[in-house]
Design a protein around this motif. Structure first.
Motif, PDB file in Angstrom:
ATOM      1  N   THR A 122      28.931  42.858  41.664  1.00  0.00           N
ATOM      2  CA  THR A 122      30.181  42.747  40.901  1.00  0.00           C
ATOM      3  C   THR A 122      30.141  41.645  39.851  1.00  0.00           C
ATOM      4  OG1 THR A 122      31.132  41.254  42.555  1.00  0.00           O
ATOM      5  CG2 THR A 122      31.546  43.619  42.833  1.00  0.00           C
ATOM      6  N   VAL A 171      44.863  40.647  41.333  1.00  0.00           N
ATOM      7  CA  VAL A 171      43.666  40.965  42.114  1.00  0.00           C
ATOM      8  C   VAL A 171      43.833  42.277  42.881  1.00  0.00           C
ATOM      9  CG1 VAL A 171      44.185  39.759  44.295  1.00  0.00           C
ATOM     10  CG2 VAL A 171      41.832  39.884  43.452  1.00  0.00           C
ATOM     11  N   TYR A 265      33.101  41.702  51.715  1.00  0.00           N
ATOM     12  CA  TYR A 265      33.207  41.643  50.254  1.00  0.00           C
ATOM     13  C   TYR A 265      34.645  41.914  49.819  1.00  0.00           C
ATOM     14  CZ  TYR A 265      30.278  41.477  46.022  1.00  0.00           C
ATOM     15  OH  TYR A 265      29.644  41.095  44.867  1.00  0.00           O
ATOM     16  N   THR A 269      37.289  39.021  48.112  1.00  0.00           N
ATOM     17  CA  THR A 269      37.866  39.317  46.799  1.00  0.00           C
ATOM     18  C   THR A 269      39.387  39.337  46.868  1.00  0.00           C
ATOM     19  OG1 THR A 269      35.921  40.671  46.260  1.00  0.00           O
ATOM     20  CG2 THR A 269      37.864  40.938  44.872  1.00  0.00           C
ATOM     21  N   GLY A 273      40.821  35.686  45.864  1.00  0.00           N
ATOM     22  CA  GLY A 273      41.164  36.014  44.495  1.00  0.00           C
ATOM     23  C   GLY A 273      42.584  35.687  44.104  1.00  0.00           C
ATOM     24  N   GLY A 384      34.923  34.566  40.687  1.00  0.00           N
ATOM     25  CA  GLY A 384      36.101  34.923  39.899  1.00  0.00           C
ATOM     26  C   GLY A 384      36.632  33.818  39.019  1.00  0.00           C
TER      27      GLY A 384
END
Length: 432
Positions: A122, A171, A265, A269, A273, A384
Motif C-alpha cells: 500500500t 480513513v 493490516y 489502517t 489512521g 500514513g
C-alpha cells in the motif's frame, strides 16, 4: 557505565497511564531523566512488568528507530504491556498457528524480510501523488465539518464535534467502510487504544486491573477481525479502487495474505489512521485557543498552515512510545544493553528534547523544525504520514475561514494511556 536503575517512584510514573493524562509533571520527569540518565532501567515496583530500558534522548530514539537489524519489533510486544498481557497474547496467537507476543499482527509488529514486503503493498497508495486524487473529497469533508462546528453553537467539545469524526470518516472511506459502520469502528478503536481509560474503553470502571484491560483489548481485536474478514470477502467478489481491495487481493511470495496478516493490516489502517490524527488536530486547536496572537497570525497568513500541522504533531506526540528488543549486545549513550533486553523508545521525551527543539514545551507556529519523531523514523516510519498532513492542513484551512476567534470554555482532559494519548475532551467557545 553501571546500569542506572530508576527509583520505584520514577518507575511507577513511567508506566502509570495517569501520568500521561497529567502530562506536565511527566514532561518534568522526562527532562530530569534525559539530563541525568537518558538510558534508564525501569523495574516495576510490583514486578507485574518485565524490566525495560527507557530511552529519552532524541538522538538515541532516532538511532534505534533507524537500526532495524539491531533493534527488533517482532520477538517481544511492540507496545508496552504487563507479563500477563504478553502471556495471554502468546496463548491466543498460538491457537491461530502463529505464536506472537502481539495480538494484532500489524506492520508495526513485523521485522524484515516480511515487513517491507507487506509495507510495499500500500506504500504507493499513501504517497502524495496518489492522494491528490482524493484531495477534493477530503477538502469537501473538511468544509462540511467546519460548517457543522459553527452550526453547533458557541460552546462545543471540539474532540466530539471535529477531532474524532473527521479523520475517522476519511480513513473509513479509504478502506471502503460504509458510513453507517463508522460509529462501530470508533468504538472499537477507543477500546483498543483507550483500554487504560474507563471513559474511552466504555467500561465505566476506574482503576481496571491489567487482566480487565487485556480482555477489553482482545474483545476489540476479535470484533475488528470479524468485521474485516467480511469486508475482504466483499472486495474479492467486487473489487474497487480502495485500500481494502488492494489488501483483499494482495499476493506476497506467490500466496495471498494469511487471515492473521490481512486482519492486522486492516486493523492498523483503520485504527491508527484516525486516532492519531484526531489527537494532533485537537492538540493544534488547544494551542491556538490558548494563544490568541498565534491564532490571529495563522488566520492572516495561511503559509503557516504546514507549520501548524508539524508543530501540532510534535507538540502532541499521539503515539507516545514503541518497544524494541536488542538483537545483540549494544551500547547506548554509554550504557551497556544486553542481547534480549526490552527498550521503550519514548517519543514524548524525544520530541521535547531541548537539544533538538528550542523551548520545546512552547507551541510555536513559526518553528522551522520538522524533524520531530512523532511519525517514527526509518523502515517503520508511519505509512500514513502524508495523509495525516493533508487532512490536517485542509481542515484548518476550512476552520480558519469560518472562525473569528476561539478560547477555552473549560478545562481540557487527556486520555489515561501509555500508548496512544491526547485530548479526550476540549471545551471551546467559538465565534464566527
Amino acid at each position: 557505565m553501571n546500569a542506572p536503575v530508576a527509583s520505584p517512584a520514577v518507575a511507577k510514573a513511567v508506566i502509570d497511564p495517569q501520568s500521561y493524562a497529567d502530562w506536565d509533571p511527566l514532561l518534568d520527569l522526562f527532562d530530569q531523566v534525559r539530563a541525568e540518565t537518558p538510558v534508564l532501567r525501569i523495574e516495576s515496583p510490583d514486578d507485574d512488568h518485565e524490566p525495560f530500558w527507557l530511552i529519552t534522548r532524541y538522538d538515541d530514539v532516532m538511532r534505534i528507530s533507524k537500526d532495524n537489524a539491531t533493534f527488533l519489533n517482532a520477538p517481544r510486544p511492540v507496545v508496552f504491556t504487563n507479563r500477563q498481557g504478553e502471556q495471554f497474547a502468546r496463548h491466543i496467537t498460538a491457537q491461530q498457528g502463529d505464536e506472537s507476543p502481539n495480538l494484532v499482527n500489524s506492520l508495526v509488529a513485523l521485522d524484515a524480510p516480511k515487513h517491507p514486503k507487506l509495507r510495499r503493498l500500500t506504500q504507493d497508495w499513501f504517497m502524495p501523488k496518489n492522494l491528490r486524487s482524493i484531495e477534493a473529497d477530503i477538502r469537501a469533508l473538511a468544509a462540511r465539518t467546519a460548517d457543522r462546528l459553527v452550526a453547533a453553537g458557541t460552546d462545543v467539545d471540539f474532540v466530539k464535534e471535529v477531532a474524532a469524526p473527521y479523520p475517522l470518516h476519511v480513513v473509513m472511506q479509504i478502506l471502503g467502510v460504509p458510513e453507517e459502520d463508522e460509529a462501530r469502528m470508533l468504538f472499537l478503536t477507543q477500546q483498543m487504544f483507550g483500554g487504560q481509560d474507563e471513559e474511552l474503553n466504555k467500561s465505566g470502571m476506574a482503576d481496571l486491573t491489567p487482566e480487565q484491560i487485556t480482555q477489553i483489548v482482545f474483545g476489540a481485536v476479535a470484533d475488528f477481525e470479524a468485521y474485516f474478514e467480511q469486508l475482504a470477502a466483499q472486495r474479492r467478489a467486487n473489487p474497487t479502487g480502495d485500500v481494502a481491495t488492494i489488501l483483499a487481493n494482495a499476493v506476497v511470495d506467490g500466496a495471498p495474505l494469511s487471515p492473521r496478516d490481512l486482519a492486522g493490516y486492516y486493523i492498523i489502517t483503520a485504527s491508527a489512521g484516525h486516532d492519531t490524527t484526531s489527537a494532533s488536530t485537537a492538540g493544534a486547536m488547544l494551542a491556538l485557543a490558548r494563544d490568541p496572537d498565534q491564532f490571529a497570525r495563522v488566520k492572516a497568513d495561511r503559509s503557516l498552515l504546514p507549520n501548524i500541522v508539524e508543530e501540532a504533531i510534535r507538540w502532541t506526540t499521539p503515539v507516545q512510545h514503541f518497544m524494541r528488543m536488542a538483537a545483540e549486545d549494544v551500547e547506548i549513550s554509554g550504557v551497556k544493553v544486553a542481547k534480549g533486553d526490552w527498550l521503550m523508545i519514548n517519543y514524548v521525551a524525544a520530541n521535547h528534547d531541548p537539544a533538538q527543539f528550542d523551548n520545546p514545551r512552547k507551541f510555536d507556529v513559526t518553528r522551522d523544525q520538522t524533524r520531530h519523531l512523532a511519525f517514527g523514523a526509518g523502515a517503520h516510519q508511519c505509512l500514513g504520514l502524508h495523509l495525516a498532513r493533508l487532512e490536517m492542513r485542509l481542515l484548518f484551512e476550512a476552520l480558519l475561514d469560518r472562525i473569528g476567534s476561539v478560547e477555552l470554555a473549560g478545562e481540557p482532559r487527556r486520555a489515561k494511556s501509555t500508548f496512544v494519548g491526547g485530548l479526550k475532551t476540549l471545551p471551546l467557545r467559538i465565534a464566527a
